[in-house]
Design a protein around this motif. Structure first.
Motif, short mmCIF file in Angstrom:
data_model
loop_
_atom_site.label_atom_id
_atom_site.label_comp_id
_atom_site.label_asym_id
_atom_site.label_seq_id
_atom_site.Cartn_x
_atom_site.Cartn_y
_atom_site.Cartn_z
N ASP A 338 -14.78 50.77 -44.35
CA ASP A 338 -13.73 51.60 -44.97
C ASP A 338 -13.19 52.62 -43.98
OD1 ASP A 338 -12.97 50.88 -47.51
OD2 ASP A 338 -14.88 51.55 -48.35
N GLY A 339 -11.90 52.55 -43.75
CA GLY A 339 -11.27 53.49 -42.82
C GLY A 339 -11.51 53.13 -41.38
N VAL A 340 -11.74 51.83 -41.12
CA VAL A 340 -12.08 51.41 -39.76
C VAL A 340 -10.95 50.56 -39.16
CG1 VAL A 340 -13.69 50.04 -38.37
CG2 VAL A 340 -14.54 51.43 -40.28
N HIS A 341 -10.51 50.93 -37.98
CA HIS A 341 -9.47 50.18 -37.27
C HIS A 341 -10.11 49.64 -36.00
CE1 HIS A 341 -5.85 49.28 -35.03
NE2 HIS A 341 -5.05 49.84 -35.91
N LEU A 342 -10.15 48.32 -35.89
CA LEU A 342 -10.79 47.73 -34.71
C LEU A 342 -9.72 47.31 -33.72
CD1 LEU A 342 -13.10 45.36 -36.76
CD2 LEU A 342 -13.86 47.39 -35.52
N GLU A 343 -9.87 47.78 -32.50
CA GLU A 343 -9.04 47.27 -31.41
C GLU A 343 -9.97 46.33 -30.66
OE1 GLU A 343 -5.93 47.64 -30.79
OE2 GLU A 343 -5.32 49.42 -31.89
N MET A 344 -9.86 45.05 -30.95
CA MET A 344 -10.83 44.10 -30.43
C MET A 344 -10.48 43.66 -29.01
SD MET A 344 -13.09 43.57 -32.86
CE MET A 344 -13.88 42.13 -32.18
N ASP A 345 -11.50 43.09 -28.37
CA ASP A 345 -11.28 42.55 -27.03
C ASP A 345 -11.15 41.03 -27.16
OD1 ASP A 345 -11.13 42.22 -24.35
OD2 ASP A 345 -13.24 42.64 -23.93
N PHE A 346 -10.03 40.57 -27.74
CA PHE A 346 -9.83 39.14 -27.96
C PHE A 346 -9.23 38.47 -26.74
CE2 PHE A 346 -8.98 40.32 -32.61
CZ PHE A 346 -10.25 39.93 -33.02
N HIS A 347 -9.57 37.18 -26.58
CA HIS A 347 -8.93 36.41 -25.51
C HIS A 347 -8.17 35.22 -26.04
CE1 HIS A 347 -12.41 38.54 -23.86
NE2 HIS A 347 -11.56 38.79 -22.87
N ASN A 348 -8.53 34.77 -27.25
CA ASN A 348 -7.84 33.61 -27.82
C ASN A 348 -7.98 33.65 -29.34
OD1 ASN A 348 -10.44 32.49 -28.53
ND2 ASN A 348 -10.66 32.03 -26.34
N GLU A 349 -7.29 32.68 -29.99
CA GLU A 349 -7.20 32.74 -31.45
C GLU A 349 -8.51 32.39 -32.14
OE1 GLU A 349 -3.53 30.79 -32.69
OE2 GLU A 349 -2.46 32.61 -32.03
N GLN A 350 -9.35 31.58 -31.46
CA GLN A 350 -10.65 31.26 -32.07
C GLN A 350 -11.46 32.55 -32.24
OE1 GLN A 350 -9.30 29.68 -29.64
NE2 GLN A 350 -9.36 27.50 -30.04
N GLU A 351 -11.38 33.38 -31.24
CA GLU A 351 -12.14 34.64 -31.32
C GLU A 351 -11.63 35.50 -32.49
OE1 GLU A 351 -13.39 35.08 -26.62
OE2 GLU A 351 -12.08 36.60 -27.51
N VAL A 352 -10.33 35.46 -32.70
CA VAL A 352 -9.79 36.25 -33.82
C VAL A 352 -10.36 35.72 -35.13
CG1 VAL A 352 -7.69 37.05 -34.97
CG2 VAL A 352 -7.65 36.59 -32.51
N GLU A 353 -10.40 34.39 -35.24
CA GLU A 353 -10.93 33.81 -36.48
C GLU A 353 -12.40 34.22 -36.70
OE1 GLU A 353 -9.80 29.76 -36.05
OE2 GLU A 353 -7.82 30.24 -36.85
N GLN A 354 -13.16 34.16 -35.62
CA GLN A 354 -14.57 34.55 -35.76
C GLN A 354 -14.69 36.00 -36.23
OE1 GLN A 354 -16.84 33.75 -32.16
NE2 GLN A 354 -15.72 31.87 -31.88
N ALA A 355 -13.85 36.86 -35.65
CA ALA A 355 -13.91 38.28 -36.03
C ALA A 355 -13.55 38.44 -37.50
CB ALA A 355 -12.94 39.08 -35.16
#
Ligand code: B1M
Length: 928
Positions: A338-355
């Motif tokens: 709650d109230g959390v904004h993640l700036e992820m270290d993604f490299h590709n779309e698979q990683e986004v899906e996992q996140a």
């Protein structure tokens, strides 16, 4: 935000933009979670539109500043970037960070990867605002061109204008701003207000260009809002004290927060954390973004959990940056969703899906949908020494006449009496109060015929303490108050004591503890305090019960263990050694990790037990608590140690950074607690940092040790004895430093003696204070100025002899601004007959080469004061070699971090660790 604010419908390339908008609307109100990233990736992305890439830019100028080229480039860029999860369709013009300074006269320069902003060549202290300034015109043209090109497919981000002190530093130089905070504070305040006034004008005008209805997005720190939003910061704050932050930063940031509906503060670097409490007092500030900075683990690391919790607990949202996939589950486990904004270290779309899967699971846990819920932990602040309350029993004896019996039962019969005592302690400044449940397990309650009232008593006790603590938290939101569930040792032990009393069985004891702990948790305590442990085996069972109950309830709470000891070497009345017991916990990781702190209570002689406390601090991996008695009771059971005496006895442990939690046990009252709170509360900008766990030793840390503690600032309190000249230097008083030096010189004191015996020790002391966080850069600058004034007086007093010994070129290497030592070496060499050319500070290798070529010195001298810059000396030597000059000169190096070994390693000919010896080395190098 107002719920009825209008969201426009654009035809953005991001299909699920409406869902992302809803998540942002929630996030600004400290609800829900955003999954985003800084820069978009393009790998494997199916383009959102057929947009051709513009021909390569002619030069850097076109790349960054040609509106038409940049608009076409960004159109292509967004069309080919991933917009999964909450990644925003935004064109980032990359004007900034700090482009307000450029609008006000600083100079833009396009680099390969970024735009640079250089200080204004002619800084006008009145800070005029010229709407026709080319950089302002450029801003508007660039944004307009991008907006036109976007055609509603994406937002055009608000440039990172920056504000306040950072803009002022970009205009007139950081050093000047820092010195002005000391020398001309009212000028700084005036200039800050002026910058703020201009900021709002510029912001509004740019907003009108980029807005989409009532919506906008920001360039960096990718964020969207249903109204005006901005990112605020004060990077320079790492160099200033808490007091200076309150004076020069907070009022202006607060004004921005009041006038702009959505605000995100960019907290940058460990050195900025000390300003967090001040920031949290700004009600209108919505969110805080954390950037750990160089040399620190990134935002997903456990080190920052405590910091995030502190922000979330204060009602603000957080933005965590560069979180990696493998860090994500634990991060969410600890800080929630709650109230959390993640700036992820993604490299590709698979990683986004996992996140997204991880986030979905964590959110399901929150709503009770998952089976195996991970634990969450109540965070206790770790950046300062916390104050625990004082005695309950002896206070009750004072307030309720003829009171005897079980105090815990008073929670049912006289709740107001208990509440009144809690309030006295909270009023005195306690951060933590204990529930009145020391005996509230069935084994002890059985003595009063109340074995079956365990849950009732504990729930009542929690309600009384919770209400009082929450009331005080509301009154002082910057200082949250916590409730610790008190668990005593029981009146029987599992370790056999006498033949007449049969020992308890482990199972009996554990069941009793589990029952009490479950009730305390149900009652909403923030932590458990297993205290007055006189049988370590009971404590072990209690800890097991805590771990099991927390596991069953899917919640983790900090557990404090507090022992009684009878001898300074850590033995209790059962003859058990508490240090050995603490060591033995390590054999059971589940127990060891559950422990938040260890310590001692219920001891009447602080001095006698202090060495043990120091040892626990140095040799165990835990935070340390200590809450002694007010001395020893007399024959009437009265404790006589005054609050002043107790505070004085505790002071060496506080000042020695040995403690994390202090408080009082038998005989202590709110007066004792008040003085303890005063000792550790900031007074002005001064406060003492707590015991810091070393990374290696740290255990059971559920909140992360990101603390930078001590923040003593303006009033520099020296700990060594300095002379008046030393004190003048330490306090940055150049007039006094010069006058005292002259007085001494006319009395016949040798200049060298003043330098070595009085001035250098003052700088050494300042360095120490700086390291401890008790002095800040403005003080360093001022001391530097005073030191130079004094050295100037010495040089003027002793004219140099004719130079014939040889020619020297001397400079401080690139990246390094320290010049006092270098100046001393230069004047010593000059004073002893060398012809010296001082080429200043921050000298690049090219300049060393050029000066060597033109001046043909016999010796090139380099100084460096930072471990990060000393390596540059090697590069200078390589450059001289490459230029074919190395064999023509000798090279001498020096500066605090430089050693003979390092000098040999980099191939220098000479080294000295002080200015006197530098002369001898120079003579030796020239065969003298
Ligand atoms: Co800074 N600073 N400083 N600082 N500063 C130190 C060096 C530091 C040790 C303080 C600390 O943490 N205890 C630390 C360095 C840590 C490290 O690298 N391991 C530090 C830091 C971190 C920083 C900043 C990064 C702080 C920040 O911004 N957050 C920043 C860096 C800026 C930069 O350079 N890029 C910074 C800034 C500054 C000021 C500009 C504010 C100011 C300098 C003002 C000035 O020089 N005009 C300053 C000061 C004053 C200090 C301390 C307190 C004092 C330095 C000094 O003048 N000492 C210093 C702590 C300390 O050293 N105790 C500290 C007195 C001087 C006579 O000694 O320079 O060692 P020194 O010279 C000696 C010998 O080394 C030798 O002879 C001299 C006389 O006997 N010697 C040579 C020197 N050069 C020689 C050359 C030779 C031979 C001998 O042959 C060629």
């Amino acid at each position: 935000m107002q719920d009825n604010e209008k969201l426009v419908t654009m035809n953005t390339w991001k299909k699920d933009m409406e869902a992302t908008k809803r998540r942002y609307v929630d996030w600004w109100q400290r609800r829900g979670i955003i999954v985003n990233m800084w820069e978009h990736f393009q790998q494997g992305v199916v383009p959102h539109a057929d947009v051709p890439m513009p021909p390569a830019a002619r030069d850097l100028n076109q790349k960054w500043f040609d509106p038409s080229w940049r608009a076409r480039y960004l159109d292509w860029y967004v069309a080919h970037s991933s917009l999964m999860a909450d990644m925003l369709p935004v064109a980032n013009t990359q004007l900034g960070p700090g482009s307000l300074a450029a609008i006000l006269g600083s100079v833009f320069e396009g680099g390969d990867d970024t735009i640079w902003i250089h200080p204004s060549p002619q800084f006008d202290p009145a800070i005029p605002f010229d709407r026709n300034h080319p950089n302002y015109v450029l801003h508007k043209e660039l944004l307009k061109a991008c907006k036109e090109q976007a055609q509603g497919h994406y937002y055009v981000g608000m440039p990172d204008l920056m504000e306040g002190l950072d803009v002022l530093a970009a205009l007139k130089g950081t050093d000047q701003v820092l010195m002005d905070t000391v020398m001309h504070p009212e000028v700084v305040e005036r200039q800050m207000q002026r910058i703020n006034d201009i900021y709002f004008q510029v912001f509004d005008e740019l907003y009108d260009i980029i807005r989409e209805g009532d919506e906008m997005a920001f360039c960096y720190f990718s964020a969207w809002a249903p109204g005006k939003m901005t990112k605020l910061q004060s990077d320079i704050s790492t160099m200033i004290s808490v007091d200076d932050y309150q004076r020069f930063v907070l009022p202006f940031i607060s004004e921005q927060c009041r006038r702009i509906p959505y605000t995100l503060y960019h907290l940058d670097g460990v050195g900025a954390i000390r300003h967090l409490p001040a920031l949290l007092t700004i009600d209108e500030l919505d969110a805080i973004q954390w950037t750990p900075g160089v040399g620190e683990p990134q935002g997903g690391n456990e080190k920052w959990y405590g910091l995030y919790r502190q922000i979330l607990d204060a009602g603000k949202s957080v933005m965590c940056c560069w979180v990696t996939l493998d860090e994500l589950p634990r991060l969410l486990e600890h800080i929630g969703t709650d109230g959390v904004h993640l700036e992820m270290d993604f490299h590709n779309e698979q990683e986004v899906e996992q996140a997204l899967e991880i986030v979905a699971k964590a959110s399901a846990v929150k709503t009770g949908m998952a089976a195996a819920t991970p634990a969450t932990v109540t965070p206790l602040p770790i950046d300062r020494i916390l104050v625990l309350d004082g005695a309950m029993g002896t206070m009750l004896q004072q307030t309720i006449s003829n009171f005897s019996g079980c105090s815990d039962l008073l929670c049912l019969t006289q709740p107001d009496a208990i509440a009144a005592i809690h309030r006295r302690y909270l009023d005195a400044g306690a951060d933590l109060i204990e529930t009145c449940t020391f005996n509230a397990q069935r084994i002890s309650l059985a003595d009063y015929g109340a074995a079956d009232r365990v849950r009732d008593v504990n729930l009542a006790a929690c309600r009384i303490a919770r209400e009082a603590a929450d009331d005080y938290s509301r009154r002082t939101p910057q200082k949250h108050r916590y409730v610790m569930g008190s668990i005593g040792p029981t009146n029987r032990t599992i370790t056999p004591t006498t033949d007449s009393v049969p020992p308890l069985t482990r199972a009996e004891l554990k069941a009793a503890y589990c029952e009490q702990i479950a009730a305390l948790m149900e009652g909403g305590v923030d932590g458990l305090l297993i205290e007055t442990i006189f049988d370590v085996e009971n404590a072990r069972v209690c800890l097991e019960a805590a771990v099991d109950t927390m596991r069953a309830q899917q919640r983790r709470l900090p557990v404090m263990l507090s022992f009684t000891v009878n001898t300074p070497d850590g033995y209790n009345m059962m003859g058990q050694n508490i240090e050995q017991f603490i060591d033995s916990l390590q054999e059971t990781p589940a127990l060891a990790e559950a422990v938040y702190s260890i310590g001692v209570n219920c001891h009447g002689n602080v001095q006698q037990i202090s060495p043990l406390i120091r040892r626990l601090a140095n040799e165990t991996p835990y935070r340390i608590s200590f809450y002694p008695n007010a001395g020893h009771p007399d024959s009437h059971g009265h404790y006589a140690k005054t609050p002043q005496a107790l505070q004085a006895e505790l002071w060496p442990l506080i000042e020695g950074h040995c403690l994390n939690i202090i408080g009082g046990c038998c005989g202590t009252t709110d007066s004792h607690i008040r003085l303890m709170a005063q000792a550790v509360e900031p007074i002005g900008s001064l406060y003492i940092s707590p015991h810091v766990l070393s990374k290696v030793k740290q255990k059971g840390d559920n909140s992360g040790d990101n603390a930078v503690g001590a923040s003593r600032s303006d009033s520099i309190q020296q700990s060594t004895t300095l002379t008046p000249l030393g004190t003048a230097i330490l306090n940055g008083n150049d007039t006094d430093a010069m006058a005292i030096t002259l007085r001494q010189l006319t009395k016949g004191v040798n200049g060298q003696q003043l330098i070595d015996g009085e001035m250098i020790p003052a700088m050494a002391e300042l360095g120490r204070l700086f390291e401890q966080g008790r002095a800040f850069v403005p003080q360093l600058l001022m001391a530097g100025k005073a030191m130079k004034a004094a050295i100037g007086a010495i040089s003027a007093h002793s004219p140099a002899p004719p130079s014939h010994l040889g020619r020297v070129v001397i400079g401080t290497v690139k990246g390094d601004l320290h010049d006092i030592g270098k100046n001393l070496v230069a004047s010593m060499l000059e004073g002893c007959g060398f012809e010296v050319t001082d080429i200043g500070i921050d000298v690049p290798k090219e300049r060393f080469v050029e000066e060597t070529r033109t001046r043909q010195p016999d010796i090139v001298c380099m100084s460096a004061l930072l471990t990060t810059t000393m390596g540059y000396m090697r590069e200078v030597i390589a450059a001289l070699e490459q230029a074919g000059l190395r064999k023509k000169v000798k090279i001498m190096v020096g500066g605090a971090p430089v050693s003979q070994r390092f000098a040999d390693e980099i191939g220098a000919d000479g080294y000295s660790n002080n200015a006197n010896a530098a002369v001898a080395v120079a003579k030796h190098l020239l065969g003298g």
